[in-house]
Scaffold this motif. Sequence first.
Motif, short mmCIF file in Angstrom:
data_model
loop_
_atom_site.label_atom_id
_atom_site.label_comp_id
_atom_site.label_asym_id
_atom_site.label_seq_id
_atom_site.Cartn_x
_atom_site.Cartn_y
_atom_site.Cartn_z
N GLU A 215 0.86 -1.18 0.00
CA GLU A 215 0.00 0.00 0.00
C GLU A 215 0.89 1.22 0.00
O GLU A 215 1.62 1.48 0.94
CB GLU A 215 -0.90 0.00 1.22
N VAL B 245 1.60 5.06 0.23
CA VAL B 245 0.98 6.21 0.88
C VAL B 245 1.72 7.45 0.44
O VAL B 245 2.93 7.56 0.59
CB VAL B 245 1.04 6.07 2.42
N ASN B 246 0.99 8.38 -0.16
CA ASN B 246 1.56 9.64 -0.59
C ASN B 246 1.06 10.74 0.32
O ASN B 246 -0.12 11.03 0.35
CB ASN B 246 1.12 9.96 -2.03
N ASN B 247 1.96 11.36 1.03
CA ASN B 247 1.58 12.44 1.93
C ASN B 247 2.13 13.72 1.34
O ASN B 247 3.33 13.88 1.18
CB ASN B 247 2.16 12.19 3.33
N ASP C 154 -12.20 10.17 1.24
CA ASP C 154 -12.57 9.00 0.46
C ASP C 154 -12.00 7.78 1.17
O ASP C 154 -10.78 7.70 1.37
CB ASP C 154 -12.03 9.08 -0.97
N LYS D 212 -11.55 3.72 1.09
CA LYS D 212 -11.56 2.57 0.18
C LYS D 212 -11.02 1.36 0.93
O LYS D 212 -10.22 1.49 1.84
CB LYS D 212 -10.66 2.85 -1.03
N ARG E 76 -7.79 2.38 2.83
CA ARG E 76 -6.98 3.44 2.22
C ARG E 76 -7.79 4.72 2.35
O ARG E 76 -8.94 4.77 1.94
CB ARG E 76 -6.72 3.12 0.77
N GLU F 230 -8.02 8.70 1.50
CA GLU F 230 -7.57 9.87 0.74
C GLU F 230 -8.32 11.04 1.34
O GLU F 230 -9.55 11.04 1.34
CB GLU F 230 -7.90 9.72 -0.74
N LYS G 184 -3.48 17.76 2.02
CA LYS G 184 -4.14 16.55 1.57
C LYS G 184 -3.13 15.44 1.54
O LYS G 184 -1.92 15.67 1.52
CB LYS G 184 -4.81 16.73 0.21
N GLU H 284 -2.71 10.69 1.39
CA GLU H 284 -3.25 9.33 1.42
C GLU H 284 -2.62 8.60 2.59
O GLU H 284 -1.42 8.73 2.84
CB GLU H 284 -2.91 8.59 0.12
N LYS I 242 -2.83 4.85 5.27
CA LYS I 242 -3.33 3.51 5.57
C LYS I 242 -4.10 3.60 6.86
O LYS I 242 -3.67 4.25 7.82
CB LYS I 242 -2.18 2.52 5.76
N ARG J 255 -1.05 10.27 10.62
CA ARG J 255 -0.92 11.42 9.72
C ARG J 255 0.16 12.33 10.26
O ARG J 255 0.04 12.84 11.38
CB ARG J 255 -2.27 12.14 9.63
#
Length: 153
Positions: A26, A28-30, A78, A80, A89, A91, A99, A101, A103, A115
């Motif tokens: 997975e 994760v883009n932060n 969002d 998912k 996931r 978002e 903003k 993404e 886990k 976060r």
Amino acid sequence: MKRHLILAALATMSTGLTACSRETPEVVNNTTAASVGGPSATATAGPAGDGSTFSGVPKAKAPDYVGRWIGVEGMVLDVKHAATPGRYRLEMQWDLDHKGEFKGDAVGDTIVFERNGVRETLRPTNGDATGLKYLAGKTQCLTVKTGEGYCKK
């Protein structure tokens, strides 16, 4: 004694199963700046504090969190399913400038995620519990903390 042996055997088996899981990675883009420190949230019961969720619906009948949740001033979440049951996931746009993404893991009736180095918890509430005037009166919401909440339309 027999009970302890059985529990130890189950723990060993579950450890082995985890190592062989077919979970896909997975990513994760932060896209946020460094975190401003603050206390981490903890998993809690429903909004009434009596084991209920979403305005009195028992936990066993709580709706799935997957889908789009709307906040205020561009805030959106969002949710998912991830490859592994009990994982999500996320978002999210949690203010005008941040903003990313993340886990998330199901813990009881909450979703716990990290976060910017801070453990946060999405918990089921109503709109009044978000502390956001625009969401007041809504019945299906997820709240991270006062001033950060998302509701179904």
